[in-house]
Scaffold this active site. Structure first.
Site, mmCIF file in Angstrom:
data_model
loop_
_atom_site.group_PDB
_atom_site.id
_atom_site.type_symbol
_atom_site.label_atom_id
_atom_site.label_comp_id
_atom_site.label_asym_id
_atom_site.label_seq_id
_atom_site.Cartn_x
_atom_site.Cartn_y
_atom_site.Cartn_z
ATOM 1 N N SER A 1 -30.084 -26.478 51.862
ATOM 2 C CA SER A 1 -29.230 -26.346 53.541
ATOM 3 C C SER A 1 -27.500 -26.098 53.120
ATOM 4 O O SER A 1 -27.238 -25.844 54.037
ATOM 5 C CB SER A 1 -29.186 -27.946 53.745
ATOM 6 N N GLU B 1 0.957 -1.249 0.298
ATOM 7 C CA GLU B 1 -0.414 -0.392 -0.406
ATOM 8 C C GLU B 1 0.987 0.525 0.263
ATOM 9 O O GLU B 1 0.604 2.090 -0.642
ATOM 10 C CB GLU B 1 -0.699 -0.191 1.428
#
Length: 773
Positions: A345, A85
């Site tokens: 419990s 690029e």
């Protein structure tokens, strides 16, 4: 100077000022032309484990897979991008005049736009603006690109570009592309993979995996050849790279800890989050959960949740909010770790701890295990049996309900409710009166997160670590200072009892050197809707919940049978601790304890153990069950003073429980000896030999109707220390009947208040009052 020259000079000064003002305004405009936030887009929520490995992600709000911006660019990707690029990226100031000139020449020659001459900086601006490509827009890109070069470094600009570049479809940014196309992080991309991703943003709509594959492959290979020709890669690397095939189709993103990822998506949307989880352990836990869930599915039990907390760091190591996340079955999407569920419990250890810490209980104090009715509340043990009296530590280890209710009645519901709020149970948002004594048996709801954190803090108290809520994210923030709730002495005694809970393996684990202690507790909610198991070692606290997220109960949904085995398989999977918690020093005192009652020694206790207890325990009651008796020489009768001078006698200390306790206790303890009867003619027995089991004093009773609609019955029962005696029953002073051996009769009393009296053959009597409604 003439007037004309003066005017000319004055006009020239004004022009200069105007020019200066214009230049100043242009300069200010240039300085502020770039938005403070260049990219105004939404991001995916990305969650990684503690080592940075991806656990999962959720798509951005605009439907794009766009991971949060990077701050660096992998070297291979950088070399590919610059070669393809912008070869002069590090040498221009946002605009490359040569590239612009070449693009203009090529476009004029071809009479169409074939090149834009854009640098990576200009492309970054174009990605941020997302405007139509016109000559005017190109000028704006040039202007803003030069301004961006003033603000950001080259590395920052490159990171902005790779974070927002399009890679085809709804894949945006390097990280999302690396995972979607290759299934691994961008840092692990090969040269071939890096080259493919470098050329893809150039025309993502024209060439991608499902269209233009040959064109994409040719562009990739040309880039690889360019890298080879400039000696960025050697020949063997080049040949290997061009031989790599393109990926066939996008990969699904990882789905590890999906419920946690979804939670972060709701709470911290659009961020890159580093969690405290260990991905390898998390995957093992999830596989274990799926396997157990498949087993439970046979019983139509569909959901399971697991939480693992590292005690030393107070960080969550594994978070399995549920199973089968990808399936659309009922309840699979629910994060059960955060869902309030009936506790069963599982809260009993907290009550045991609180009473030890307060000094209202010693570890082995005998507690009643008999039928009780407290304002209509009639709890039952899971076994539906009664044992008369049970040491507190054993009652906790065996999770007996009636002793727990008795303890809570003594301690006080409001005080215990407040204590549970202090230890972090945030779901107890109603007043204590709403829960009543059922609070200890599952009458309240809590989350697996809160409960496991509370157990973890008990462990942290023994390691002398701050007691804070565990964290799910790696953060530099300091934990807020919170007062330590749990004190190590009472925790040590509580864990000592919890290590005695029977394990699912049904083996003597203490005899196997490779097996280590675990302080653990189970819980089963009313209606078999929730099964719990929580365990603690010096390294980990583990919480397990099994059930149906819809609240549907199943007969086999019992904590010890479902959650318990899962818990111990997890502990077998986790690295074990070579040592148990060290006993706290400087917090205990020695005391003489009655071996049979667990109370402090009274002067009549003969069998005594010296034990370490908390100083607060010294204020508890001395043993009330041992007392002196005078016996005949053959020990068959008790002798009172009026007979003691007429025959030989002996003095003994005798262990005597209340009549109802005794009646049940003798069935499980054949060594228990009831008091011998008083010798005839020597006076009356000052000790009450009998006691009502049911109904208790002032009970309010509703009589059920029979099948034919007639009034129902109540069954009354009485315990007597002498099994051979005869009991005569009276209701409201009217004689009813007599019983021997088993003192139980059925009545059909009318509505209102009644008095029930029982008289034994020795003339001893006992009465109780009850109300029928």
């Amino acid at each position: 100077m003439n007037i004309k020259s003066a005017n000319h000079y004055k006009q020239l000064s004004i022009n200069r000022k105007v020019i200066l003002i214009v230049i100043t305004l242009l300069l200010i405009g240039y300085i502020f032309c770039l938005p403070s936030q260049l990219f105004n887009v939404s991001y995916s929520t990305v969650v990684a484990d503690r080592n940075g490995e991806l656990l999962g992600a959720r798509i951005a709000s605009d439907g794009q897979w766009r991971f949060p911006p990077r701050t660096t660019t992998p070297e291979k990707v950088k070399q590919c991008l610059l070669t393809f690029e912008d070869k002069h990226f590090y040498y221009h100031w946002g605009v490359n005049p040569l590239s612009i000139g070449r693009a203009i020449y090529q476009n004029l020659k071809s009479k169409r736009i074939i090149s834009g001459g854009s640098t990576l900086t200009m492309q970054t601006i174009r990605l941020a603006r997302n405007e139509s490509r016109t000559f005017g827009e190109k000028f704006i890109e040039i202007l803003l690109a030069t301004r961006l070069e003033f603000r950001a470094s080259k590395e920052e600009i490159l990171s902005m570009y790779v974070s927002h570049a399009p890679f085809g479809g709804n894949v945006v940014g390097l990280d999302a592309a690396a995972w979607r196309y290759f299934g691994h992080p961008a840092e692990d991309l090969s040269w071939a993979e890096s080259a493919m991703l470098a050329v893809l943003p150039n025309a993502p709509s024209m060439i991608h995996l499902s269209k233009g594959r040959k064109a994409l492959l040719d562009k990739r290979n040309r880039l690889l050849k360019a890298l080879y020709e400039k000696n960025t890669i050697d020949q063997s690397t080049y040949e290997l790279a061009i031989s790599e095939p393109l990926p066939d189709e996008p990969h699904p993103l990882p789905q590890v800890a999906p419920h946690l990822v979804s939670r972060f998506y709701q709470e911290q949307n659009g961020k890159y989050l580093i969690s405290t989880l260990d991905k390898d352990l998390q995957v093992q836990i999830e596989n274990l959960a799926e396997r157990w869930s498949n087993e439970f599915n046979r019983s139509d039990i569909r959901n399971l949740a697991i939480l693992v907390i590292d005690i030393s760091t107070n960080q969550v190591a594994a978070y399995c909010g549920n199973v089968h996340f990808g399936q659309k079955q009922t309840g699979n999407q629910v994060d059960v770790i955060q869902a309030p569920r009936s506790t069963g419990s599982i809260l009993k250890p907290f009550l045991y701890y609180a009473m030890l810490q307060e000094g209202s209980l010693l570890p082995h104090t005998l507690l009643p295990d008999i039928p009780i009715n407290i304002n209509g509340f009639t709890p039952q043990n899971f076994s539906l049996q009664f044992e008369g009296a049970v040491p507190a530590s054993e009652a906790l280890a065996r999770s007996l309900n009636i002793p727990a209710v008795t303890m809570l009645q003594r301690y006080g519901v409001p005080k215990f409710h407040n204590f549970l709020r202090q230890v972090g149970l945030k779901t107890l948002n109603r007043p204590s009166s709403h829960y009543g004594l059922s609070l200890i048996l599952g009458g309240a709801e809590a989350t697996l997160w809160d409960v496991t954190n509370a157990y973890a803090n008990m462990g942290r108290s023994l390691l002398k670590l701050p007691q804070t809520r565990s964290t799910l994210l790696i953060s530099t923030e300091k934990a807020t200072d919170e007062p330590d709730i749990f004190q190590p002495g009472a925790v040590w005694q509580t864990f000592d009892a919890l290590t005695e809970v029977n394990r699912p393996e049904e083996i003597d684990w203490k005899s196997i050197p490779s097996m280590h202690p675990v302080a653990w507790k189970t819980g089963t909610s009313y209606g078999f809707r929730d099964a719990w198991a929580v365990g603690v070692t010096p390294r980990y606290a583990v919480g397990v919940w099994v059930g149906n997220a819809t609240g549907e109960g199943k007969p086999g949904l019992v904590g010890a049978r479902t959650a318990g085995p899962v818990l111990f398989e997890i502990f077998n999977l986790l690295p074990s601790s070579s040592r148990w918690f060290e006993r706290p020093t400087g917090v205990f005192v020695e005391a003489e304890i009655c071996r049979r009652s667990g109370h402090l020694k009274s002067r009549f206790c003969e069998e005594v153990d010296t034990m370490l207890i908390l100083p607060a325990g010294l204020k508890t009651e001395a043993c009330p069950y041992h007392h002196p008796v005078t016996l005949s020489a053959d020990e068959t009768h008790r002798i009172y003073e009026n007979c003691a001078n007429t025959e030989p006698t002996i003095q003994k200390s005798w262990f005597t429980l209340p009549p109802v306790w005794e009646w049940y206790y003798r069935q499980h303890h054949p060594e228990y000896s009831p008091l011998p009867p008083i010798k005839p003619g020597c006076g009356e027995d000052s000790m009450q030999p009998m006691q009502f089991i049911y109904p208790p004093m002032n009970a309010h009773i509703a009589l059920p109707k029979q099948m034919d609609g007639s009034k129902g019955f109540i069954t009354v029962e009485l315990a007597h220390s002498n099994p051979n005696t005869t009991i005569f029953w009276h209701l409201d002073e009217t004689y009813l009947t007599q019983t021997q051996d088993f003192h139980k009769i059925s009545l059909q009393p009318s509505i209102g208040k009644h008095s029930l009296t029982a008289v034994d053959s020795e003339g001893n009597s006992v009465s109780t009052t009850f109300f029928v409604k």
